[in-house]
Design an enzyme around this catalytic site. Structure first.
Site, PDB file in Angstrom:
ATOM      1  N   ARG A 142       3.179 -20.572 -38.773  1.00  0.00           N
ATOM      2  CA  ARG A 142       3.970 -21.522 -37.978  1.00  0.00           C
ATOM      3  C   ARG A 142       4.511 -22.678 -38.820  1.00  0.00           C
ATOM      4  O   ARG A 142       5.402 -23.409 -38.373  1.00  0.00           O
ATOM      5  CB  ARG A 142       3.135 -22.054 -36.809  1.00  0.00           C
ATOM      6  CG  ARG A 142       1.954 -22.887 -37.205  1.00  0.00           C
ATOM      7  CD  ARG A 142       1.057 -23.167 -36.001  1.00  0.00           C
ATOM      8  NE  ARG A 142       1.800 -23.654 -34.860  1.00  0.00           N
ATOM      9  CZ  ARG A 142       2.236 -24.896 -34.725  1.00  0.00           C
ATOM     10  NH1 ARG A 142       1.998 -25.770 -35.696  1.00  0.00           N
ATOM     11  NH2 ARG A 142       2.902 -25.288 -33.664  1.00  0.00           N
ATOM     12  N   ASP A 150       3.039 -32.053 -35.271  1.00  0.00           N
ATOM     13  CA  ASP A 150       1.752 -31.511 -34.819  1.00  0.00           C
ATOM     14  C   ASP A 150       0.594 -32.466 -35.071  1.00  0.00           C
ATOM     15  O   ASP A 150       0.670 -33.350 -35.922  1.00  0.00           O
ATOM     16  CB  ASP A 150       1.441 -30.193 -35.530  1.00  0.00           C
ATOM     17  CG  ASP A 150       2.146 -29.020 -34.885  1.00  0.00           C
ATOM     18  OD1 ASP A 150       2.583 -29.150 -33.738  1.00  0.00           O
ATOM     19  OD2 ASP A 150       2.269 -27.978 -35.544  1.00  0.00           O
ATOM     20  N   GLU A 193     -23.480  -8.762 -42.328  1.00  0.00           N
ATOM     21  CA  GLU A 193     -24.102  -9.938 -42.948  1.00  0.00           C
ATOM     22  C   GLU A 193     -23.227 -10.523 -44.057  1.00  0.00           C
ATOM     23  O   GLU A 193     -23.698 -11.292 -44.880  1.00  0.00           O
ATOM     24  CB  GLU A 193     -25.476  -9.555 -43.517  1.00  0.00           C
ATOM     25  CG  GLU A 193     -26.504  -9.193 -42.462  1.00  0.00           C
ATOM     26  CD  GLU A 193     -26.771 -10.341 -41.505  1.00  0.00           C
ATOM     27  OE1 GLU A 193     -27.006 -11.472 -41.966  1.00  0.00           O
ATOM     28  OE2 GLU A 193     -26.721 -10.106 -40.283  1.00  0.00           O
ATOM     29  N   PRO A 248     -18.243 -17.675 -42.677  1.00  0.00           N
ATOM     30  CA  PRO A 248     -18.797 -18.941 -42.197  1.00  0.00           C
ATOM     31  C   PRO A 248     -19.380 -19.790 -43.324  1.00  0.00           C
ATOM     32  O   PRO A 248     -19.642 -20.978 -43.132  1.00  0.00           O
ATOM     33  CB  PRO A 248     -19.876 -18.505 -41.201  1.00  0.00           C
ATOM     34  CG  PRO A 248     -20.212 -17.108 -41.580  1.00  0.00           C
ATOM     35  CD  PRO A 248     -18.957 -16.510 -42.118  1.00  0.00           C
TER      36      PRO A 248
END
Length: 276
Positions: free
Chosen positions: A205, A220, A167, A140
């Site tokens: 993809r 897309d 963590e 993150p």
């Protein structure tokens, strides 16, 4: 996954390493991209990456995807992969030793050993010499993943993906081993393997032959910085709601113009940030 296979890596003399792949039993040297996923929870990756387009991409040799259990690179009998953080604090941190050992083996950056005891000596050089591989950690705290990054990474020949957990990973992994920290969004997941599945799907993809129609990826959302225009299918009228007349007109120039206008409208309404 019943359709996948578990294979042994011949380089592991002391405790054979097993990885999951749909390509086991056949040569994959001609695959466009090789992807190795290192995770503590291989099952999280197996199901979604063993279905539909991802399954066909592997069976057709477009990608050579292998999912590894990071614990297979531990040197102790308990297969410990984490420890308490220096300086205190909640949770556990993933240890550097098994991560370095796994990545360096997968990248071919250090000589294989046939000794029964896995070496515990730290390898000083990393940021590995093999320029054909790129090491990524799902975190993150990483750069936010987007379509442009997916397109760029789809051109790489070998991706090694480290799935964070607890963590996170010891920061020496990021400083001396990893090429890119990547986040799939501004939120926190319970496991980096979930993010890795999203990451791999978005990249695969884009590879030639992965989708049924080459134009599918080109049309897309995010392709030109815009969201995709609305799509309709049969019936032409449903509960009194009709498909826009232009789409059934057969006038391809007008259809292209309509889609461009609708893509701009949709982007302005839903993602104005994309317009700058």
């Amino acid at each position: 996954m019943g359709s996948g296979r578990s294979s042994k890596s011949s380089s592991k003399a002391s405790s054979p390493i097993h990885y999951w792949t749909l390509a086991a039993g056949r040569s994959t040297f001609s695959s466009q991209v090789k992807i190795d996923i290192l995770t503590l929870f291989p099952d999280i990756c197996r199901a979604p990456l063993g279905e539909s387009i991802m399954k066909r991409a592997q069976e057709n040799g477009i990608i050579d995807l292998r999912i590894h259990n990071l614990r297979d690179w531990t040197a102790d009998k308990h297969h410990i992969v984490d420890d308490a953080p220096f300086g205190g604090g909640p949770g556990m941190v993933m240890k550097p030793e098994p991560i370095f050992a796994a990545v360096e083996e997968l990248r071919g950056a250090k000589e294989k050993t046939a000794s029964a005891q896995r070496p515990t000596v730290e390898v000083q050089q990393s940021k590995i010499e093999n320029g054909k591989s790129k090491v990524i950690v799902m975190s993150p705290a990483g750069r936010r993943f987007d379509q442009q990054m997916a397109t760029e990474l789809s051109r790489e020949s070998h991706l090694v993906i480290i799935c964070g957990h607890y963590e996170g990973v010891d920061h020496r992994v990021i400083e001396h081993l990893v090429d890119l920290e990547i986040s799939i969004g501004d939120y926190v997941l319970t496991n980096g393997a979930i993010a890795a599945v999203v990451f791999v799907d978005a990249i695969v993809r884009l590879l030639p032959g992965a989708l049924g129609h080459e134009q599918s990826a080109a049309d897309d959302s995010f392709k030109d910085g815009l969201l995709e225009a609305p799509q309709y299918t049969r019936p032409a009228e449903f509960r009194g709601w009709k498909v826009p007349q232009v789409l059934v007109s057969g006038n391809h120039a007008e259809i292209a113009k309509w889609r461009e206008e609708q893509a701009m409208k949709r982007t302005r309404e839903n993602r104005p940030d994309l317009l700058g």
